[in-house]
Scaffold this motif. Structure first.
Motif, PDB file in Angstrom:
ATOM      1  N   SER A  38     -16.633 -41.463  18.322  1.00 35.07           N
ATOM      2  CA  SER A  38     -16.446 -40.063  17.949  1.00 35.07           C
ATOM      3  C   SER A  38     -15.056 -39.751  17.416  1.00 35.07           C
ATOM      4  CB  SER A  38     -16.727 -39.156  19.157  1.00 35.07           C
ATOM      5  OG  SER A  38     -15.824 -39.447  20.222  1.00 35.07           O
ATOM      6  N   ALA A  39     -14.065 -40.551  17.797  1.00 35.04           N
ATOM      7  CA  ALA A  39     -12.687 -40.238  17.402  1.00 35.04           C
ATOM      8  C   ALA A  39     -11.918 -41.431  16.866  1.00 35.04           C
ATOM      9  CB  ALA A  39     -11.933 -39.638  18.592  1.00 35.04           C
ATOM     10  N   GLY A  40     -12.536 -42.602  16.835  1.00 31.68           N
ATOM     11  CA  GLY A  40     -11.866 -43.778  16.305  1.00 31.68           C
ATOM     12  C   GLY A  40     -11.349 -44.697  17.396  1.00 31.68           C
ATOM     13  N   LEU A  41     -11.328 -45.984  17.086  1.00 30.05           N
ATOM     14  CA  LEU A  41     -10.842 -46.964  18.059  1.00 30.05           C
ATOM     15  C   LEU A  41      -9.375 -46.736  18.393  1.00 30.05           C
ATOM     16  CD1 LEU A  41     -11.241 -49.505  19.747  1.00 30.05           C
ATOM     17  CD2 LEU A  41     -10.808 -50.874  17.691  1.00 30.05           C
ATOM     18  N   GLY A  42      -8.595 -46.318  17.401  1.00 31.72           N
ATOM     19  CA  GLY A  42      -7.183 -46.046  17.655  1.00 31.72           C
ATOM     20  C   GLY A  42      -6.987 -44.972  18.702  1.00 31.72           C
ATOM     21  N   THR A  43      -7.824 -43.950  18.662  1.00 25.28           N
ATOM     22  CA  THR A  43      -7.740 -42.878  19.655  1.00 25.28           C
ATOM     23  C   THR A  43      -8.079 -43.396  21.043  1.00 25.28           C
ATOM     24  OG1 THR A  43      -8.341 -41.230  17.989  1.00 25.28           O
ATOM     25  CG2 THR A  43      -8.633 -40.607  20.294  1.00 25.28           C
ATOM     26  N   ALA A  44      -9.114 -44.233  21.122  1.00 25.66           N
ATOM     27  CA  ALA A  44      -9.495 -44.804  22.418  1.00 25.66           C
ATOM     28  C   ALA A  44      -8.366 -45.648  23.001  1.00 25.66           C
ATOM     29  CB  ALA A  44     -10.761 -45.643  22.265  1.00 25.66           C
ATOM     30  N   VAL A  45      -7.726 -46.442  22.152  1.00 24.14           N
ATOM     31  CA  VAL A  45      -6.618 -47.283  22.618  1.00 24.14           C
ATOM     32  C   VAL A  45      -5.435 -46.425  23.056  1.00 24.14           C
ATOM     33  CG1 VAL A  45      -4.916 -48.994  21.904  1.00 24.14           C
ATOM     34  CG2 VAL A  45      -7.305 -49.286  21.258  1.00 24.14           C
ATOM     35  N   LEU A  46      -5.120 -45.401  22.279  1.00 23.55           N
ATOM     36  CA  LEU A  46      -4.002 -44.524  22.635  1.00 23.55           C
ATOM     37  C   LEU A  46      -4.251 -43.818  23.966  1.00 23.55           C
ATOM     38  CD1 LEU A  46      -3.173 -42.956  19.160  1.00 23.55           C
ATOM     39  CD2 LEU A  46      -1.642 -44.377  20.532  1.00 23.55           C
ATOM     40  N   LEU A  47      -5.458 -43.319  24.158  1.00 26.68           N
ATOM     41  CA  LEU A  47      -5.778 -42.650  25.422  1.00 26.68           C
ATOM     42  C   LEU A  47      -5.723 -43.632  26.590  1.00 26.68           C
ATOM     43  CD1 LEU A  47      -8.725 -40.339  24.289  1.00 26.68           C
ATOM     44  CD2 LEU A  47      -6.439 -39.619  25.007  1.00 26.68           C
ATOM     45  N   GLY A  48      -6.225 -44.846  26.365  1.00 30.76           N
ATOM     46  CA  GLY A  48      -6.157 -45.855  27.416  1.00 30.76           C
ATOM     47  C   GLY A  48      -4.734 -46.247  27.749  1.00 30.76           C
ATOM     48  N   TRP A  49      -3.909 -46.356  26.730  1.00 29.30           N
ATOM     49  CA  TRP A  49      -2.502 -46.707  26.937  1.00 29.30           C
ATOM     50  C   TRP A  49      -1.780 -45.590  27.697  1.00 29.30           C
ATOM     51  CZ3 TRP A  49       0.993 -48.742  22.363  1.00 29.30           C
ATOM     52  CH2 TRP A  49       2.191 -49.230  22.894  1.00 29.30           C
ATOM     53  N   LEU A  50      -2.037 -44.346  27.291  1.00 27.89           N
ATOM     54  CA  LEU A  50      -1.417 -43.217  27.984  1.00 27.89           C
ATOM     55  C   LEU A  50      -1.867 -43.164  29.438  1.00 27.89           C
ATOM     56  CD1 LEU A  50       0.318 -40.655  27.912  1.00 27.89           C
ATOM     57  CD2 LEU A  50      -1.711 -39.403  27.139  1.00 27.89           C
ATOM     58  N   TRP A  51      -3.129 -43.447  29.680  1.00 27.94           N
ATOM     59  CA  TRP A  51      -3.649 -43.474  31.053  1.00 27.94           C
ATOM     60  C   TRP A  51      -2.947 -44.557  31.864  1.00 27.94           C
ATOM     61  CZ3 TRP A  51      -8.652 -46.114  32.908  1.00 27.94           C
ATOM     62  CH2 TRP A  51      -8.933 -45.724  34.226  1.00 27.94           C
ATOM     63  N   ARG A  52      -2.750 -45.720  31.253  1.00 25.73           N
ATOM     64  CA  ARG A  52      -2.025 -46.804  31.929  1.00 25.73           C
ATOM     65  C   ARG A  52      -0.628 -46.356  32.335  1.00 25.73           C
ATOM     66  NH1 ARG A  52       1.885 -50.397  30.237  1.00 25.73           N
ATOM     67  NH2 ARG A  52       1.910 -52.449  31.256  1.00 25.73           N
ATOM     68  N   GLU A  53       0.073 -45.712  31.412  1.00 22.77           N
ATOM     69  CA  GLU A  53       1.429 -45.252  31.721  1.00 22.77           C
ATOM     70  C   GLU A  53       1.409 -44.187  32.811  1.00 22.77           C
ATOM     71  OE1 GLU A  53       4.057 -46.713  30.616  1.00 22.77           O
ATOM     72  OE2 GLU A  53       2.854 -48.032  29.335  1.00 22.77           O
ATOM     73  N   GLN A  54       0.398 -43.328  32.796  1.00 22.31           N
ATOM     74  CA  GLN A  54       0.281 -42.291  33.817  1.00 22.31           C
ATOM     75  C   GLN A  54       0.034 -42.907  35.190  1.00 22.31           C
ATOM     76  OE1 GLN A  54       0.495 -38.667  33.418  1.00 22.31           O
ATOM     77  NE2 GLN A  54       0.781 -39.062  35.594  1.00 22.31           N
ATOM     78  N   LEU A  55      -0.817 -43.920  35.248  1.00 21.08           N
ATOM     79  CA  LEU A  55      -1.087 -44.597  36.515  1.00 21.08           C
ATOM     80  C   LEU A  55       0.171 -45.268  37.058  1.00 21.08           C
ATOM     81  CD1 LEU A  55      -4.553 -46.239  35.716  1.00 21.08           C
ATOM     82  CD2 LEU A  55      -4.129 -44.369  37.329  1.00 21.08           C
ATOM     83  N   LEU A  56       0.901 -45.942  36.188  1.00 21.04           N
ATOM     84  CA  LEU A  56       2.135 -46.594  36.622  1.00 21.04           C
ATOM     85  C   LEU A  56       3.172 -45.571  37.066  1.00 21.04           C
ATOM     86  CD1 LEU A  56       2.501 -49.396  33.912  1.00 21.04           C
ATOM     87  CD2 LEU A  56       1.987 -49.708  36.332  1.00 21.04           C
ATOM     88  N   SER A  57       3.252 -44.468  36.331  1.00 22.87           N
ATOM     89  CA  SER A  57       4.212 -43.426  36.679  1.00 22.87           C
ATOM     90  C   SER A  57       3.879 -42.800  38.030  1.00 22.87           C
ATOM     91  CB  SER A  57       4.224 -42.350  35.590  1.00 22.87           C
ATOM     92  OG  SER A  57       5.069 -41.279  35.935  1.00 22.87           O
ATOM     93  N   THR A  58       2.602 -42.550  38.265  1.00 27.26           N
ATOM     94  CA  THR A  58       2.176 -41.975  39.541  1.00 27.26           C
ATOM     95  C   THR A  58       2.469 -42.920  40.691  1.00 27.26           C
ATOM     96  OG1 THR A  58       0.414 -40.758  38.418  1.00 27.26           O
ATOM     97  CG2 THR A  58       0.224 -41.017  40.804  1.00 27.26           C
ATOM     98  N   GLN A  59       2.212 -44.204  40.473  1.00 30.45           N
ATOM     99  CA  GLN A  59       2.484 -45.198  41.507  1.00 30.45           C
ATOM    100  C   GLN A  59       3.973 -45.294  41.810  1.00 30.45           C
ATOM    101  OE1 GLN A  59       0.338 -46.699  43.301  1.00 30.45           O
ATOM    102  NE2 GLN A  59       1.501 -48.318  44.313  1.00 30.45           N
ATOM    103  N   ASP A  60       4.786 -45.239  40.767  1.00 35.42           N
ATOM    104  CA  ASP A  60       6.233 -45.321  40.965  1.00 35.42           C
ATOM    105  C   ASP A  60       6.764 -44.090  41.692  1.00 35.42           C
ATOM    106  OD1 ASP A  60       6.280 -47.759  39.719  1.00 35.42           O
ATOM    107  OD2 ASP A  60       6.766 -46.946  37.745  1.00 35.42           O
ATOM    108  N   ASP A  61       6.183 -42.911  41.384  1.00 42.57           N
ATOM    109  CA  ASP A  61       6.602 -41.689  42.074  1.00 42.57           C
ATOM    110  C   ASP A  61       6.307 -41.776  43.568  1.00 42.57           C
ATOM    111  OD1 ASP A  61       7.517 -40.600  39.747  1.00 42.57           O
ATOM    112  OD2 ASP A  61       5.702 -39.431  39.343  1.00 42.57           O
ATOM    113  N   ARG A  62       5.180 -42.374  43.910  1.00 41.27           N
ATOM    114  CA  ARG A  62       4.829 -42.522  45.323  1.00 41.27           C
ATOM    115  C   ARG A  62       5.806 -43.453  46.041  1.00 41.27           C
ATOM    116  NH1 ARG A  62      -1.705 -43.473  44.557  1.00 41.27           N
ATOM    117  NH2 ARG A  62      -2.226 -41.318  43.946  1.00 41.27           N
ATOM    118  N   LYS A  63       6.247 -44.492  45.325  1.00 36.54           N
ATOM    119  CA  LYS A  63       7.150 -45.454  45.951  1.00 36.54           C
ATOM    120  C   LYS A  63       8.540 -44.883  46.174  1.00 36.54           C
ATOM    121  CE  LYS A  63       5.014 -49.793  44.523  1.00 36.54           C
ATOM    122  NZ  LYS A  63       5.235 -51.102  43.864  1.00 36.54           N
TER     123      LYS A  63
END
Length: 223
Positions: free
Chosen positions: A196-221
């Motif tokens: 619906s939005a292109g493979l590039g969009t899917a990759v960008l959203l996945g990458w942003l999600w990865r960074e968000q997960l890492l950021s959340t984990q680091d904040d907890r630590k």
């Protein structure tokens, strides 16, 4: 040498040299705020400032000149990125990374969606004819077909390598207990987003999600 050849090498090296198990500190696992804030202006100055005139300038000779400038944008981009990260970075706190990354990713996502749908609607040919090369062994018959085939292979190899890197990164997050989402959900969302939005969009959203997960984990630590 095209980006389709270099991208798999880059993402393979990136994953092998920086697995999640080796990134034990928040500063090592997250994108520095100084780098995050430099991305958008670097792309604008080093890439789009020459790429857009190379496509739309009314004078043909000017297009050729801008194309030459654009072809070595990694050189300009590296220099601009270095300068901007050093000058803009000190004004940001380390924990401001996500506040900078989100609008940066949003810009590229919107641009990618617009480009994706414009290409599909304005080209007059099918998605598979645009993206999938038809020449595998025999040489394309014309210079235009040669360039088109190179771009198609670049697209497949680059996004294939990027998607594989992202998948392995999410596997590491899953194994570390940082990511709780099921693989079924991830695959379904990725397929729907890509269509619906292109493979590039899917990759960008996945990458942003990865960074968000890492950021959340680091904040907890750090609490």
């Amino acid at each position: 040498m095209t980006v389709g050849i270099l991208s798999p090498i880059y993402f393979f090296t990136l994953y092998v040299k920086s697995p999640l198990s080796k990134l034990n500190t928040p500063t090592a696992r997250s994108i520095p705020a100084s780098d995050a804030v430099a991305v958008l202006p670097t792309v604008a100055l080093a890439y789009y400032s020459s790429q857009l005139p190379s496509q739309f300038h009314p004078d043909y000779e000017a297009r050729l000149w801008y194309t030459w400038v654009w072809q070595i944008y990694p050189v300009w981009g590296s220099a601009i990125f270095f300068v901007l990260s050093k000058t803009l970075g000190p004004a940001l706190a380390p924990k401001q990374t996500m506040s900078v990354l989100k609008p940066t990713f949003a810009f590229f996502i919107v641009l990618n969606i617009a480009s994706y749908w414009y290409t599909l609607l304005a080209s007059g040919i099918s998605f598979f004819d645009i993206m999938i090369p038809i020449y595998f062994i025999e040489a394309p018959p014309s210079a235009q077909e040669v360039l088109r085939t190179i771009v198609q292979y670049d697209y497949i190899l680059t996004f294939g390598a990027m998607t594989l890197w992202l998948a392995y990164s999410l596997c590491d997050l899953k194994a570390a207990g940082i990511m709780k989402t099921s693989w079924t959900t991830i695959v379904v969302v990725a397929i729907v987003t890509s269509c619906s939005a292109g493979l590039g969009t899917a990759v960008l959203l996945g990458w942003l999600w990865r960074e968000q997960l890492l950021s959340t984990q680091d904040d907890r630590k750090t609490k």
